[in-house]
Design a protein around this motif. Structure first.
Motif, PDB file in Angstrom:
ATOM      1  N   MET A   1       0.834  -1.193   0.000  1.00  0.00           N
ATOM      2  CA  MET A   1       0.000   0.000   0.000  1.00  0.00           C
ATOM      3  C   MET A   1       0.876   1.253   0.000  1.00  0.00           C
ATOM      4  O   MET A   1       1.812   1.350   0.777  1.00  0.00           O
ATOM      5  N   LYS A   2       0.567   2.186  -0.882  1.00  0.00           N
ATOM      6  CA  LYS A   2       1.323   3.426  -0.929  1.00  0.00           C
ATOM      7  C   LYS A   2       0.959   4.311   0.259  1.00  0.00           C
ATOM      8  O   LYS A   2      -0.155   4.233   0.794  1.00  0.00           O
ATOM      9  N   THR A   3       1.913   5.153   0.652  1.00  0.00           N
ATOM     10  CA  THR A   3       1.724   6.011   1.816  1.00  0.00           C
ATOM     11  C   THR A   3       1.870   7.481   1.443  1.00  0.00           C
ATOM     12  O   THR A   3       2.625   7.835   0.532  1.00  0.00           O
ATOM     13  N   ALA A   4       1.157   8.326   2.159  1.00  0.00           N
ATOM     14  CA  ALA A   4       1.204   9.766   1.913  1.00  0.00           C
ATOM     15  C   ALA A   4       1.188  10.514   3.231  1.00  0.00           C
ATOM     16  O   ALA A   4       0.507  10.107   4.182  1.00  0.00           O
ATOM     17  N   LEU A   5       1.930  11.600   3.279  1.00  0.00           N
ATOM     18  CA  LEU A   5       1.899  12.522   4.417  1.00  0.00           C
ATOM     19  C   LEU A   5       1.408  13.863   3.910  1.00  0.00           C
ATOM     20  O   LEU A   5       1.932  14.400   2.925  1.00  0.00           O
ATOM     21  N   ILE A   6       0.406  14.402   4.589  1.00  0.00           N
ATOM     22  CA  ILE A   6      -0.127  15.714   4.248  1.00  0.00           C
ATOM     23  C   ILE A   6       0.022  16.613   5.468  1.00  0.00           C
ATOM     24  O   ILE A   6      -0.487  16.294   6.548  1.00  0.00           O
ATOM     25  N   THR A   7       0.715  17.726   5.331  1.00  0.00           N
ATOM     26  CA  THR A   7       0.817  18.670   6.445  1.00  0.00           C
ATOM     27  C   THR A   7      -0.432  19.553   6.464  1.00  0.00           C
ATOM     28  O   THR A   7      -1.043  19.811   5.429  1.00  0.00           O
ATOM     29  N   GLY A   8      -0.810  19.991   7.649  1.00  0.00           N
ATOM     30  CA  GLY A   8      -2.006  20.818   7.778  1.00  0.00           C
ATOM     31  C   GLY A   8      -3.245  20.113   7.255  1.00  0.00           C
ATOM     32  O   GLY A   8      -4.077  20.708   6.573  1.00  0.00           O
ATOM     33  N   ALA A   9      -3.379  18.830   7.616  1.00  0.00           N
ATOM     34  CA  ALA A   9      -4.428  18.006   7.011  1.00  0.00           C
ATOM     35  C   ALA A   9      -5.662  17.821   7.881  1.00  0.00           C
ATOM     36  O   ALA A   9      -6.525  17.010   7.550  1.00  0.00           O
ATOM     37  N   ASN A  10      -5.754  18.544   8.978  1.00  0.00           N
ATOM     38  CA  ASN A  10      -6.877  18.310   9.887  1.00  0.00           C
ATOM     39  C   ASN A  10      -8.166  19.021   9.462  1.00  0.00           C
ATOM     40  O   ASN A  10      -9.217  18.797  10.065  1.00  0.00           O
ATOM     41  N   LYS A  11      -8.101  19.841   8.400  1.00  0.00           N
ATOM     42  CA  LYS A  11      -9.308  20.524   7.943  1.00  0.00           C
ATOM     43  C   LYS A  11      -9.111  21.019   6.516  1.00  0.00           C
ATOM     44  O   LYS A  11      -8.016  20.926   5.944  1.00  0.00           O
ATOM     45  N   GLY A  12     -10.178  21.574   5.949  1.00  0.00           N
ATOM     46  CA  GLY A  12     -10.108  22.237   4.660  1.00  0.00           C
ATOM     47  C   GLY A  12      -9.590  21.372   3.522  1.00  0.00           C
ATOM     48  O   GLY A  12      -9.935  20.194   3.387  1.00  0.00           O
ATOM     49  N   ILE A  13      -8.758  21.969   2.697  1.00  0.00           N
ATOM     50  CA  ILE A  13      -8.228  21.283   1.520  1.00  0.00           C
ATOM     51  C   ILE A  13      -7.404  20.063   1.921  1.00  0.00           C
ATOM     52  O   ILE A  13      -7.471  19.019   1.273  1.00  0.00           O
ATOM     53  N   GLY A  14      -6.636  20.185   2.996  1.00  0.00           N
ATOM     54  CA  GLY A  14      -5.818  19.066   3.436  1.00  0.00           C
ATOM     55  C   GLY A  14      -6.651  17.857   3.797  1.00  0.00           C
ATOM     56  O   GLY A  14      -6.316  16.718   3.426  1.00  0.00           O
ATOM     57  N   LEU A  15      -7.744  18.080   4.512  1.00  0.00           N
ATOM     58  CA  LEU A  15      -8.624  16.983   4.914  1.00  0.00           C
ATOM     59  C   LEU A  15      -9.312  16.358   3.705  1.00  0.00           C
ATOM     60  O   LEU A  15      -9.415  15.128   3.595  1.00  0.00           O
ATOM     61  N   ALA A  16      -9.771  17.203   2.780  1.00  0.00           N
ATOM     62  CA  ALA A  16     -10.415  16.688   1.572  1.00  0.00           C
ATOM     63  C   ALA A  16      -9.432  15.891   0.720  1.00  0.00           C
ATOM     64  O   ALA A  16      -9.791  14.879   0.105  1.00  0.00           O
ATOM     65  N   THR A  17      -8.175  16.334   0.707  1.00  0.00           N
ATOM     66  CA  THR A  17      -7.141  15.601  -0.031  1.00  0.00           C
ATOM     67  C   THR A  17      -6.889  14.245   0.601  1.00  0.00           C
ATOM     68  O   THR A  17      -6.724  13.236  -0.095  1.00  0.00           O
ATOM     69  N   ALA A  18      -6.872  14.215   1.924  1.00  0.00           N
ATOM     70  CA  ALA A  18      -6.706  12.947   2.634  1.00  0.00           C
ATOM     71  C   ALA A  18      -7.818  11.981   2.263  1.00  0.00           C
ATOM     72  O   ALA A  18      -7.565  10.792   1.991  1.00  0.00           O
ATOM     73  N   GLN A  19      -9.044  12.467   2.229  1.00  0.00           N
ATOM     74  CA  GLN A  19     -10.180  11.611   1.891  1.00  0.00           C
ATOM     75  C   GLN A  19     -10.026  11.018   0.490  1.00  0.00           C
ATOM     76  O   GLN A  19     -10.248   9.823   0.268  1.00  0.00           O
ATOM     77  N   GLN A  20      -9.603  11.850  -0.452  1.00  0.00           N
ATOM     78  CA  GLN A  20      -9.482  11.367  -1.829  1.00  0.00           C
ATOM     79  C   GLN A  20      -8.318  10.397  -2.000  1.00  0.00           C
ATOM     80  O   GLN A  20      -8.398   9.451  -2.790  1.00  0.00           O
ATOM     81  N   LEU A  21      -7.242  10.597  -1.263  1.00  0.00           N
ATOM     82  CA  LEU A  21      -6.134   9.642  -1.322  1.00  0.00           C
ATOM     83  C   LEU A  21      -6.520   8.316  -0.670  1.00  0.00           C
ATOM     84  O   LEU A  21      -6.118   7.244  -1.134  1.00  0.00           O
ATOM     85  N   LEU A  22      -7.290   8.386   0.394  1.00  0.00           N
ATOM     86  CA  LEU A  22      -7.805   7.160   1.015  1.00  0.00           C
ATOM     87  C   LEU A  22      -8.671   6.393   0.014  1.00  0.00           C
ATOM     88  O   LEU A  22      -8.553   5.168  -0.120  1.00  0.00           O
TER      89      LEU A  22
END
Length: 240
Positions: free
Chosen positions: A1-22
């Protein structure tokens, strides 16, 4: 499984990006300066393939601790999205803006990106196709800022825009350094998006903004590197 780190991911664009990568099958580390808010974000996502990491991009000790923590759970990092950023507040009139404001904005938006990138470079180098996405802004473009017909021509300031211009320059240099490797390093402007960052005044959605970041986080081997892309230009290249 590939892994990703997103800084500032607890809300907004970062959180939405996390959802799409998941949704795309990645394991996502949620970088959050406030660990409690990060835990809330993980709970909101409700997905097993997530973990919160306390990460303040302006704090060297926090960055190194995050690197150690992630290094204990994975041998490689496939994606780094440097999303954390601050505006510093407006207006930012060049003749009167407090210099400390400029320093604070650059500390997060520019130096923070460099510190995080360098700290995680060894894990990224172990990925067969590492991707770095530096989240920038249309306000970084000196070409557009010199064009009176540009829709955001009057949105000038001494802190936020210049910090992103500097980030773009770093992105170019990093991409050049890594040009003979499998890295893809790009500056990506999600566009004027409705988030807490701008008191939800932007016309764009976080889902659309995240989609552009994910596009460049998941580039194939023939994808571009060392470029500047913007949602304000339909996801195509923006002038520097």
């Amino acid at each position: 499984m590939k892994t990703a780190l997103i800084t500032g991911a607890n809300k907004g664009i970062g959180l939405a990006t996390a959802q799409q990568l998941l949704d795309a099958g990645y394991f996502v580390y949620i970088g959050s300066r406030d660990i409690a808010k990060g835990e809330e974000a993980v709970a909101m996502l409700g997905h097993a393939n997530t973990a919160v990491v306390q990460l303040d991009v302006t704090d060297t000790h926090s960055i190194l601790a995050a690197r150690e923590l992630i290094g204990r759970s994975t041998t490689q990092l496939d994606v780094l999205i440097n999303n954390a950023g601050i505006s510093g507040g407006f207006p930012q009139a060049p003749a009167t803006v407090p210099v400390q404001m400029i320093r604070d904005v650059f500390e997060t938006n520019f130096f923070g990106v460099i510190q995080v990138t360098q700290a995680f470079m060894d894990l990224l180098q172990k990925s067969p196709q590492p991707r770095i996405v530096n989240v920038t802004s249309g306000l970084a473009s000196l070409t557009l800022h010199s064009d009176p017909s540009w829709v955001y021509y009057s949105f000038k300031g001494a802190a936020y825009g210049p910090s992103k211009t500097a980030l773009n320059a770093y992105t170019l240099s990093l991409a050049y350094e890594l040009r003979e490797t499998n890295f893809k390093v790009n500056a990506v402007d999600p566009g004027y998006t409705a988030t807490d960052f701008n008191h939800h005044s932007g016309p764009g959605t976080v889902e659309n903004a995240a989609a552009l970041l994910v596009r460049f986080a998941t580039l194939g081997a023939d994808g571009p590197t060392g470029k500047y892309f913007s949602n304000d230009r339909n996801g195509e290249t923006s002038p520097w």
